[in-house]
Write a protein that holds these residues in place. Sequence first.
Motif, mmCIF file in Angstrom:
data_model
loop_
_atom_site.group_PDB
_atom_site.id
_atom_site.type_symbol
_atom_site.label_atom_id
_atom_site.label_comp_id
_atom_site.label_asym_id
_atom_site.label_seq_id
_atom_site.Cartn_x
_atom_site.Cartn_y
_atom_site.Cartn_z
ATOM 1 N N ILE A 87 7.670 11.687 9.951
ATOM 2 C CA ILE A 87 8.608 11.836 11.194
ATOM 3 C C ILE A 87 8.142 10.432 12.510
ATOM 4 O O ILE A 87 7.239 10.595 13.105
ATOM 5 N N ILE A 88 8.968 9.744 12.949
ATOM 6 C CA ILE A 88 8.501 8.884 14.138
ATOM 7 C C ILE A 88 8.636 9.654 15.663
ATOM 8 O O ILE A 88 10.502 9.455 15.319
ATOM 9 N N PRO A 89 7.779 9.577 15.549
ATOM 10 C CA PRO A 89 8.604 10.015 17.442
ATOM 11 C C PRO A 89 9.524 9.119 17.985
ATOM 12 O O PRO A 89 8.505 8.527 19.461
ATOM 13 N N HIS A 90 9.993 8.306 17.361
ATOM 14 C CA HIS A 90 10.459 7.572 18.177
ATOM 15 C C HIS A 90 12.227 7.168 17.726
ATOM 16 O O HIS A 90 12.804 7.612 16.902
ATOM 17 N N THR A 91 12.578 5.672 18.556
ATOM 18 C CA THR A 91 14.284 5.517 18.163
ATOM 19 C C THR A 91 14.378 4.566 16.987
ATOM 20 O O THR A 91 14.963 4.074 16.551
ATOM 21 N N TYR A 92 12.989 3.719 16.669
ATOM 22 C CA TYR A 92 13.088 1.997 15.977
ATOM 23 C C TYR A 92 11.367 2.725 15.413
ATOM 24 O O TYR A 92 10.347 3.098 15.841
ATOM 25 N N CYS A 93 10.979 1.392 14.293
ATOM 26 C CA CYS A 93 9.741 1.447 13.476
ATOM 27 C C CYS A 93 9.352 0.437 14.622
ATOM 28 O O CYS A 93 9.633 -0.365 14.861
ATOM 29 N N GLU A 94 7.568 0.912 15.214
ATOM 30 C CA GLU A 94 6.843 0.142 15.074
ATOM 31 C C GLU A 94 5.458 0.493 14.841
ATOM 32 O O GLU A 94 5.168 1.449 14.944
ATOM 33 N N HIS A 95 4.182 -0.855 14.476
ATOM 34 C CA HIS A 95 3.889 -0.875 13.869
ATOM 35 C C HIS A 95 2.653 0.775 14.235
ATOM 36 O O HIS A 95 2.552 1.356 13.344
ATOM 37 N N ILE A 96 2.128 -0.211 15.179
ATOM 38 C CA ILE A 96 1.530 1.662 15.914
ATOM 39 C C ILE A 96 1.679 2.707 15.433
ATOM 40 O O ILE A 96 1.036 3.184 14.882
ATOM 41 N N GLY A 97 3.138 2.368 15.935
ATOM 42 C CA GLY A 97 3.658 4.108 15.529
ATOM 43 C C GLY A 97 3.699 4.623 14.350
ATOM 44 O O GLY A 97 3.658 6.048 13.925
ATOM 45 N N VAL A 98 4.386 4.108 13.196
ATOM 46 C CA VAL A 98 3.934 4.101 11.612
ATOM 47 C C VAL A 98 2.793 3.890 11.376
ATOM 48 O O VAL A 98 2.209 5.010 10.726
ATOM 49 N N ALA A 99 1.703 3.602 11.069
ATOM 50 C CA ALA A 99 0.408 3.448 10.982
ATOM 51 C C ALA A 99 0.059 5.220 11.492
ATOM 52 O O ALA A 99 -1.074 5.668 10.566
ATOM 53 N N ARG A 100 0.267 5.240 12.898
ATOM 54 C CA ARG A 100 -0.508 7.352 12.914
ATOM 55 C C ARG A 100 0.259 7.972 12.147
ATOM 56 O O ARG A 100 -1.113 9.359 13.046
ATOM 57 N N LEU A 101 1.068 7.733 11.266
ATOM 58 C CA LEU A 101 1.491 8.461 11.011
ATOM 59 C C LEU A 101 0.659 9.181 9.285
ATOM 60 O O LEU A 101 0.382 9.578 8.030
ATOM 61 N N SER A 102 -0.234 7.922 9.661
ATOM 62 C CA SER A 102 -1.527 7.968 7.671
ATOM 63 C C SER A 102 -2.618 8.375 8.119
ATOM 64 O O SER A 102 -3.222 8.954 9.304
ATOM 65 N N SER A 103 -3.173 9.437 7.224
ATOM 66 C CA SER A 103 -3.964 10.509 7.231
ATOM 67 C C SER A 103 -5.494 9.514 6.979
ATOM 68 O O SER A 103 -6.337 10.583 6.091
ATOM 69 N N THR A 104 -5.210 8.722 6.539
ATOM 70 C CA THR A 104 -6.305 7.735 6.425
ATOM 71 C C THR A 104 -7.077 7.078 8.126
ATOM 72 O O THR A 104 -6.162 6.669 9.093
ATOM 73 N N ASP A 105 -8.031 5.751 7.671
ATOM 74 C CA ASP A 105 -8.496 5.039 8.535
ATOM 75 C C ASP A 105 -7.465 3.712 8.939
ATOM 76 O O ASP A 105 -6.960 3.760 8.854
ATOM 77 N N ILE A 106 -6.867 3.634 10.497
ATOM 78 C CA ILE A 106 -5.951 3.037 10.957
ATOM 79 C C ILE A 106 -6.814 2.047 11.772
ATOM 80 O O ILE A 106 -6.466 0.915 12.238
ATOM 81 N N SER A 107 -7.946 2.208 11.649
ATOM 82 C CA SER A 107 -8.437 1.145 13.116
ATOM 83 C C SER A 107 -8.142 -0.263 12.885
ATOM 84 O O SER A 107 -8.138 -1.162 13.996
ATOM 85 N N ILE A 108 -8.044 -1.448 11.808
ATOM 86 C CA ILE A 108 -7.679 -2.391 11.015
ATOM 87 C C ILE A 108 -6.526 -2.488 12.069
ATOM 88 O O ILE A 108 -6.401 -3.584 12.302
ATOM 89 N N ASN A 109 -5.704 -1.417 11.524
ATOM 90 C CA ASN A 109 -4.244 -1.829 12.035
ATOM 91 C C ASN A 109 -4.517 -1.606 13.986
ATOM 92 O O ASN A 109 -3.378 -3.015 14.206
ATOM 93 N N ILE A 110 -5.063 -0.882 14.414
ATOM 94 C CA ILE A 110 -5.277 -0.651 15.867
ATOM 95 C C ILE A 110 -5.989 -2.209 16.154
ATOM 96 O O ILE A 110 -4.784 -2.136 17.117
ATOM 97 N N TRP A 111 -6.558 -2.501 15.791
ATOM 98 C CA TRP A 111 -7.330 -3.849 15.648
ATOM 99 C C TRP A 111 -6.888 -4.965 16.551
ATOM 100 O O TRP A 111 -6.142 -5.828 17.386
ATOM 101 N N TYR A 112 -5.492 -5.143 14.952
ATOM 102 C CA TYR A 112 -4.886 -5.940 14.565
ATOM 103 C C TYR A 112 -3.583 -6.087 15.056
ATOM 104 O O TYR A 112 -3.116 -7.117 16.163
ATOM 105 N N GLY A 113 -3.008 -5.562 15.654
ATOM 106 C CA GLY A 113 -1.213 -4.394 15.768
ATOM 107 C C GLY A 113 -1.591 -5.226 17.638
ATOM 108 O O GLY A 113 -0.143 -5.339 17.878
ATOM 109 N N PHE A 114 -2.359 -4.517 17.599
ATOM 110 C CA PHE A 114 -2.756 -4.522 19.367
ATOM 111 C C PHE A 114 -2.886 -5.563 20.098
ATOM 112 O O PHE A 114 -2.480 -6.856 20.630
ATOM 113 N N SER A 115 -4.430 -6.593 19.467
ATOM 114 C CA SER A 115 -5.613 -7.352 19.951
ATOM 115 C C SER A 115 -4.539 -8.734 19.764
ATOM 116 O O SER A 115 -3.857 -10.069 20.312
#
Length: 313
Positions: A173-201
Amino acid sequence: MYNLSCYNPGSFILAGIPGLEKFHVWIGIPFCVIYGLAIVGNGTLLYLIVVEDSLHEPMFFFLSLLATTDLILSTDTVPKLLSNLWLGSQEITFTGCLAQMFFLHFSFVVDSAILLTMALDRYVAICFPLRYTSILAPQVIIKLVVVIVVRSFSVILPDVFLLKRLPFCGTRIIPHTYCEHIGVARLSSTDISINIWYGFSVPVMTVASDVIFIAVSYIFILRAVFHLSSQGARQKALGTCGSHVCVILIFYTPAAFSILAHRFGHSVPRNMLILFANFYVAIPPALNPVVYGVKTKKIQDKFVLLFTLKKTQ
């Protein structure tokens, strides 16, 4: 089989705007009106630029690119929002989610690059008026467009692969009205530090570099304008930049506010952040053709002529 389904989820659920469910029908009305204005405004702008020979100039070509990207941005998000609010259609396939995420971020980076190119156009027009057509020749414009598309594609495409590598074994369940990178990545059960670093910076640094170059362009433009001997010439030169500056403010100000609100606005209700994020992707595409229609005399004249001819027929 369980692990395979984690790495290839069938679909996600877009939760909409939590806490405002009973207002969903009413919330959808302004978004529908804004989306209609964006379609009509940008469609009319594109039509005028295509059919009117007097608008076949570099500035208006870049404006047509901006209108096209605005149509992609609003169409990527608003129809799904309306189906969610009005029809309760909350499900989106994993592939559909990745596509929506890609075009959302891609449009944002392309928009920023086009605004930088338009600043370059104004710089050449004011600082080198006699060489304007030779500097911004058709082959140069084509190269600029290719660079904009390739750069934006290269920056955003890794987001898709960074999401595809993640397992989604928990909630979908995505707590939003559309899919965006970090919002979807946060649903994963594994480490998403690369997603956060790349997707934001990386996208932020790309857009920040555009802002810096736009600011530098306008420093040179203002210096050239204030060296003009005639007051009328100064006003005319500044007038040609007015619409571009308005669009820059419309585009970057809400983006900066949204980033700061998500980073520091922990006391801001989640539904308000989601509502603001939706207005951000809906309002600029609707306002941009209005700004250029009001502040650019050539477009204003052609717009009036278009509707005058329709009435007389």
